[in-house]
Design a protein around this motif. Structure first.
Motif, PDB file in Angstrom:
ATOM      1  N   GLU A 470      42.019   1.877 101.972  1.00 36.43           N
ATOM      2  CA  GLU A 470      41.429   0.794 102.797  1.00 36.43           C
ATOM      3  C   GLU A 470      42.850  -0.154 102.906  1.00 36.43           C
ATOM      4  O   GLU A 470      42.832  -0.425 104.330  1.00 36.43           O
ATOM      5  N   GLN A 471      43.365  -0.468 102.333  1.00 38.71           N
ATOM      6  CA  GLN A 471      44.434  -1.626 102.482  1.00 38.71           C
ATOM      7  C   GLN A 471      45.541  -0.807 103.277  1.00 38.71           C
ATOM      8  O   GLN A 471      46.180  -1.466 104.057  1.00 38.71           O
ATOM      9  N   ARG A 474      44.748  -0.833 106.593  1.00 37.14           N
ATOM     10  CA  ARG A 474      45.285  -2.167 107.042  1.00 37.14           C
ATOM     11  C   ARG A 474      46.662  -2.433 107.520  1.00 37.14           C
ATOM     12  O   ARG A 474      47.130  -2.969 108.276  1.00 37.14           O
ATOM     13  N   HIS A 477      47.199  -0.408 110.766  1.00 37.35           N
ATOM     14  CA  HIS A 477      46.619  -1.228 111.795  1.00 37.35           C
ATOM     15  C   HIS A 477      47.501  -2.225 112.290  1.00 37.35           C
ATOM     16  O   HIS A 477      47.784  -2.735 113.500  1.00 37.35           O
ATOM     17  N   LEU A 478      48.169  -3.120 111.306  1.00 36.55           N
ATOM     18  CA  LEU A 478      49.146  -3.930 111.768  1.00 36.55           C
ATOM     19  C   LEU A 478      50.394  -3.490 112.430  1.00 36.55           C
ATOM     20  O   LEU A 478      50.767  -4.075 113.449  1.00 36.55           O
ATOM     21  N   PHE A 496      43.675  -8.285 114.730  1.00 33.75           N
ATOM     22  CA  PHE A 496      44.103  -7.952 113.244  1.00 33.75           C
ATOM     23  C   PHE A 496      44.031  -9.253 112.621  1.00 33.75           C
ATOM     24  O   PHE A 496      43.626  -9.450 111.678  1.00 33.75           O
ATOM     25  N   GLN A 499      40.375 -10.230 112.123  1.00 33.65           N
ATOM     26  CA  GLN A 499      39.488  -9.434 111.367  1.00 33.65           C
ATOM     27  C   GLN A 499      40.073  -9.125 109.986  1.00 33.65           C
ATOM     28  O   GLN A 499      39.197  -8.617 109.234  1.00 33.65           O
ATOM     29  N   GLU A 500      41.497  -8.825 110.027  1.00 39.51           N
ATOM     30  CA  GLU A 500      42.142  -7.943 109.007  1.00 39.51           C
ATOM     31  C   GLU A 500      43.007  -8.759 108.046  1.00 39.51           C
ATOM     32  O   GLU A 500      43.331  -8.423 106.872  1.00 39.51           O
ATOM     33  N   PHE A 501      43.688  -9.815 108.704  1.00 36.08           N
ATOM     34  CA  PHE A 501      44.739 -10.293 108.065  1.00 36.08           C
ATOM     35  C   PHE A 501      44.375 -11.131 106.773  1.00 36.08           C
ATOM     36  O   PHE A 501      45.321 -10.830 105.780  1.00 36.08           O
ATOM     37  N   ALA A 503      42.270  -9.948 104.541  1.00 34.88           N
ATOM     38  CA  ALA A 503      42.260  -9.120 103.261  1.00 34.88           C
ATOM     39  C   ALA A 503      43.462  -8.323 103.113  1.00 34.88           C
ATOM     40  O   ALA A 503      43.832  -7.918 102.080  1.00 34.88           O
ATOM     41  N   PHE A 504      44.478  -8.303 104.215  1.00 36.76           N
ATOM     42  CA  PHE A 504      45.501  -7.584 104.124  1.00 36.76           C
ATOM     43  C   PHE A 504      46.493  -8.288 103.166  1.00 36.76           C
ATOM     44  O   PHE A 504      47.354  -8.024 102.471  1.00 36.76           O
TER      45      PHE A 504
END
Length: 791
Positions: A470-471, A474, A477-478, A496, A499-501, A503-504
Motif C-alpha cells: 500500500e505505501q 502511495r 501515486h505521488l 493526492f 486523500q493520501e498525503f 498516510a504517505f
C-alpha cells in the motif's frame, strides 16, 4: 431405479471384475488411495471364483486357491513382501494396495509376465458406468462434489460435511508427514489443476484434475488438513512443521509457529536462512512486523539478524528515532557515526556495516568526499557472487548521488543496480524503488521526458508484486500525480494531497522522495487552497518530520514561497532569515562569485528562495542580474531551476522597461520548458509570468513560434485554479488575495498585517471587490465567489 429411490450402499462393478478375471499377464494391481473401493472390487472378483481374500502382510502358500491369490495389503503396512514360494505357486495374482505402499518379491514375475494396473482414475465412478443405477441428483453429487470416489457413494443422498472431513483426515491424510501436508495446505489456498507433488497419490484423481468443480470435497480437505497441522503443531513435531514451512518458502509462518511454542532460537535461525533483512521486501509489512517484534529483548541483544530485522521494520513504519535508540543501545553510541562504522578495521560486523549504509539512506545526509571514500573501501568487502547485496549497494549510491546533484552518476548507479537484479532473476519491489528513484531524479532536475518511461516501468514492477504494498503504491501515486501536474493537469496532485498525503507522510520515506513530496504537495496547496489553509498544511507536514530536523529548511522554504506568491515579501524574508543557514550568510555575502560556486542541494535551494524574494521586492539591488546569471551558470543548478532563473531575469528586464531583454530571456525559458516537457515550473512562477504575458509586444513575438504557443497553452491549462479564474473574471491580484483571505476568516487588521498595507487601503480594495461581485458584505462576497468557482 425410481428417481426418488435412495442410492445403494454399493454398486456391483461387473466390467472391472471382468477385467481382473480375464487378465492374461498373471499379475493385476489395484493401486489407489483409501476409499477407491479396492477391497470391495477384490471380494466381488474372489466371490465370482469361489475363493477368499488374503489380508495378511505376507501371504501363505495356503492362501493360494485354484491358482489364484487375492491379496488385500493392510493399510497399516508401509511395505509388504511376497515370498518366493508363494510367487512360484500362484498363477493369477491380484494385489490391492495404496500408492505409498511398497510391494517387493515380484521383480522376476513382473519381468517375465508383465502386469495390468487399475489405478485411481480407473476405479473412480464415471457417468457411463453409473448409467441409471443412481437417481440423477445423487449421480451429480457423486461426480461433481465427491470426484466420483466410491467411498462417498452412501453420502450422495444425505451429505454430512463433518463426516466427510473426518474420513478425509483418517484415510487420505493419515500417511502424510508434516512436509507434504504443508505443501498440500499451500495448494489448497488456491487449487490449480493437475498439481505435481508426492501428496497427489493420496487423493482422488478427478479432484486434482478439476478442483474448481469439487467444492464439497475441497472444503472437507481444507478442514482435515487444518486439523492435522494443528495436531502436528501441538506435538513434538512442531519443529518438523516449521522446517516444512521454511522449505515451502513460508518463513514467516514458520517463525510464528516457533515463537508460539517458545522456540526463539530456531525462529531466529529461520530468519537468518531467509536472508534476514531482505525478507521484509518479500513479505507483507504488517505480517513481518507482527512476527519479528515478538522476539524477546534477550534475543534482540544477542542476535544481530533479529536486531536489524526489527530496526528495518521500524524504519518502514517511519520510526527512525526509535531505530537510532535501539542500535545505539545494542551496538554502542559510536554506531551512529557512519565514518566510524564504515572505516577499515572497524569492530562492527559486515551485517552491521550494511545496515548502517541502509540507515544512511534514511538520514538526510549529503555524503562528503570522505564518506564516499569510506563507501569505496567498504565496497571491497562485498562478496563477489552476492548480486542482491551489490544491487542494494548501488541503490544506496543512487540516493546519495541524487542528493549531491550528480544526476549522471545517479543514473549510472541505477543502471548498475538493475543489472544485478537481472542476474538474480529480478525482484519487482526493489526494481520498483530504482525506477521510482529515477522519476524523482528526472523531475527534480526538470527533465519530464525521461521521467515518463521510468514511471511506466515502475507501475509494471509494482503491479507484479504478489504481497500487499500500500505505501509503495502511495509513492507511485505521488510520482504519477507530479507527472500529471507537469503536463498541465493538477487535479491528481490536489487529490493526492487531500486523500493520501497524510498516510504517505507517516511511513518510511527516504529523504530525496520527501523533498520531492514537499515540493509538489505544497505547490498544489498553494495553487488550490485559500491562503489561510496553507500554513496549516505546512505545519501539519512538520509534525510528521519532528524526528527529522534536517528537513525543516525544506518546509520553511516552501512556507516562504507561499508568502511570496501572496505578495507578503516581508513575511517570506523573515521566514527564510530565521533559518540557521541563512543567518550564517548575510545578504551582502551572496555575491555572484559565491553563488557560482555553490554545489550543495540545500544551499542552492535556500539561495533560490532568497533571490526570489529580491526579484519580487520593489528594490531588488544593483547586483541582482549578476547574481541570477551566476547561479544559472552553476553546474549544480538543475534544469528546472535554470528555467525559473530565466523567468526572473525576464521579469526584472520588464520592470526596467527593457522589452528586448525581457523577450529574449522569456523565450529562452519557454523553449527550455518545452524541450524538457517541464510545464509545471511555469505554473510555479506565474506571479512573474503573468505581467510578462500581458505585455502585447512580448506576447505577439512569442506567439510566432509554434513550440512556444503549445507551451503557453499548457501553461494556461495549469493555472485554471480558483484564483486564476478570479483574475480572468476581472479581479486584480490584490483583490484576488483579499478574497482568499476573507474566505479564510481574516479580519481587516490581520489582512493589513498579512499584505503589509494600511487598514484604509484594505477597506478600499474590499469596496472595489464587493462592487465587482455586486454584493455589500463579506458573507455575500464569499457565497458569490464560490458560485463563480473563484474559491
Amino acid at each position: 431405479m425410481s428417481p426418488d429411490a435412495p442410492p445403494p450402499e454399493r454398486i456391483l462393478r461387473k466390467p472391472l471384475v471382468d477385467r481382473i478375471l480375464s487378465d492374461q499377464t498373471g499379475t493385476v494391481f489395484l493401486r489407489a488411495p483409501a476409499g477407491a473401493g479396492k477391497s470391495t472390487l477384490m471380494r466381488d472378483a474372489a466371490d465370482r471364483l469361489g475363493t477368499s481374500v488374503c489380508a495378511l502382510h505376507t501371504p501363505r502358500e495356503s492362501d493360494v486357491q485354484n491358482g489364484w491369490l487375492f491379496w488385500d495389503v493392510p493399510g497399516s503396512a508401509r511395505t509388504a513382501r511376497l515370498s518366493a514360494q508363494v510367487a512360484e505357486t500362484v498363477e493369477h495374482l491380484v494385489i490391492a494396495h495404496r500408492p505409498s505402499q511398497k510391494i517387493t518379491g515380484l521383480a522376476r514375475r513382473l519381468l517375465h509376465g508383465g502386469t495390468q494396473t487399475l489405478d485411481a482414475r480407473a476405479l473412480s465412478f464415471s457417468a457411463d458406468e453409473i448409467g441409471t443405477r443412481l437417481p440423477a441428483p445423487a449421480m451429480r453429487r457423486l461426480l461433481d462434489d465427491y470426484a466420483g470416489w466410491p467411498a462417498f457413494l452412501p453420502l450422495t443422498a444425505a451429505p454430512d460435511p463433518a463426516l466427510i472431513a473426518d474420513y478425509v483426515g483418517e484415510t487420505f491424510l493419515s500417511q502424510l508427514s508434516p512436509a507434504p501436508t504443508i505443501r498440500l495446505s499451500i495448494w489448497l489456498e488456491a487449487p490449480t489443476p493437475d498439481p505435481d507433488d508426492d501428496w497427489c497419490d493420496a487423493l482422488p484423481p478427478f479432484l486434482l484434475s478439476a478442483p474448481d468443480t469439487q467444492s464439497a470435497l475441497i472444503g472437507a480437505l481444507r478442514t482435515a488438513v487444518a486439523a492435522r497441522l494443528e495436531a502436528f503443531s501441538n506435538s513434538s513435531a512442531v519443529t518438523e512443521v516449521a522446517t516444512a514451512l521454511e522449505a515451502a518458502h513460508r518463513p514467516l509462518a514458520a517463525m510464528a509457529l516457533l515463537l508460539d511454542h517458545g522456540h526463539e532460537a530456531h525462529a531466529a535461525q529461520i530468519l537468518a536462512h531467509s536472508r534476514g533483512l531482505e525478507l521484509i521486501y518479500d513479505s507483507n509489512l504488517d505480517e513481518f512486523s507482527r512476527i519479528v517484534l515478538r522476539f524477546s529483548p534477550e534475543v534482540v541483544a544477542t542476535n544481530e539478524t533479529v536486531l536489524f530485522a526489527i530496526t528495518r521494520t521500524l524504519m518502514k513504519q517511519g520510526e527512525f528515532q526509535r531505530v537510532r535508540q535501539l542500535v545505539a543501545k545494542h551496538l554502542g553510541s559510536d554506531y551512529l557515526d557512519p565514518l566510524k562504522v564504515l572505516s577499515r578495521g572497524t569492530r562492527f560486523s559486515f551485517a552491521a556495516r550494511r545496515f548502517r549504509l541502509n540507515m544512511m539512506i534514511s538520514e538526510d545526509m549529503t555524503p562528503s568526499d570522505a564518506m564516499l571514500q569510506r563507501l569505496g573501501e567498504f565496497m571491497a568487502d562485498y562478496p563477489v557472487g552476492d548480486d542482491q547485496k551489490w544491487a542494494a549497494f548501488y541503490n544506496a549510491l543512487l540516493e546519495f548521488e541524487i542528493r549531491r546533484r550528480n544526476f549522471r552518476e545517479a543514473e549510472a548507479a541505477a543502471a548498475r543496480a538493475l543489472i544485478y537484479f537481472r542476474k538474480i532473476g529480478g525482484h519487482p519491489l526493489l526494481e520498483f524503488f530504482i525506477h521510482l528513484h529515477l522519476i524523482v531524479l528526472h523531475l527534480t532536475n526538470g527533465d519530464v521526458r525521461l521521467a515518463r518511461p521510468a514511471a511506466r516501468i515502475a507501475r509494471e514492477k509494482l503491479q507484479s508484486v504478489t504481497h500487499p504494498v500500500e505505501q509503495e503504491f502511495r509513492m507511485l501515486h505521488l510520482a504519477e500525480a507530479a507527472l500529471a501536474y507537469e503536463d498541465g493537469q493538477p487535479q491528481k496532485l490536489v487529490a493526492f494531497v487531500e486523500q493520501e498525503f497524510d498516510a504517505f507522510a507517516r511511513a518510511e520515506i527516504w529523504p530525496s522522495l520527501f523533498h520531492f513530496a514537499i515540493q509538489y504537495a505544497s505547490q498544489a496547496v498553494m495553487d488550490h487552497y485559500p491562503a489561510s489553509i496553507r500554513p496549516g498544511f505546512l505545519d501539519g507536514l512538520w509534525l510528521h518530520l519532528a524526528e527529522r530536523m534536517d528537513l525543516l529548511q525544506a518546509v520553511q522554504i516552501r512556507t516562504a514561497t507561499a508568502y511570496q506568491n501572496e505578495g507578503r515579501i516581508g513575511e517570506a524574508t523573515a521566514t527564510l532569515q530565521s533559518l540557521r543557514a541563512a543567518q550564517s550568510v548575510p545578504p551582502e555575502a551572496m555575491t555572484p562569485d559565491w553563488l557560482a560556486q555553490l554545489n550543495d542541494r540545500n544551499t542552492i535551494t535556500l539561495a533560490m528562495a532568497r533571490l526570489r524574494c529580491l526579484v519580487e521586492s520593489p528594490a531588488p539591488g544593483p547586483d541582482i542580474d549578476r547574481q541570477l546569471a551566476a547561479l544559472e551558470s552553476s553546474p549544480k543548478a538543475t534544469l528546472r531551476e535554470t528555467v525559473s532563473l530565466k523567468i526572473w531575469r525576464a521579469h526584472l528586464a520588464h520592470k526596467r522597461r527593457d522589452t528586448a531583454a525581457a523577450r529574449s530571456q522569456l523565450q529562452a525559458a519557454l523553449l527550455s520548458a518545452s524541450r524538457l516537457g517541464c510545464f509545471g515550473v511555469l505554473s510555479e512562477q506565474r506571479i512573474f509570468l503573468a505581467p510578462l504575458l500581458r505585455e502585447t509586444r512580448i506576447r505577439q513575438h512569442l506567439d510566432t513560434a509554434p513550440d512556444i504557443r503549445a507551451t503557453l497553452s499548457k501553461y494556461a491549462e495549469s493555472i485554471s485554479t480558483p484564483k486564476a479564474k478570479a483574475r480572468s473574471g476581472g479581479l486584480t491580484e490584490r483583490e484576488a488575495q483579499l478574497l482568499q483571505l476573507i474566505a479564510g476568516g481574516y479580519p481587516n487588521k490581520r489582512i493589513s498585517q498579512a499584505l503589509n498595507i494600511a487598514q484604509p487601503t484594505v477597506k478600499f480594495h474590499l469596496s472595489r471587490l464587493y462592487a465587482k461581485l455586486g454584493v455589500k458584505k463579506r458573507s455575500e462576497a464569499i457565497q458569490s465567489a464560490r458560485a463563480l468557482g473563484w474559491l
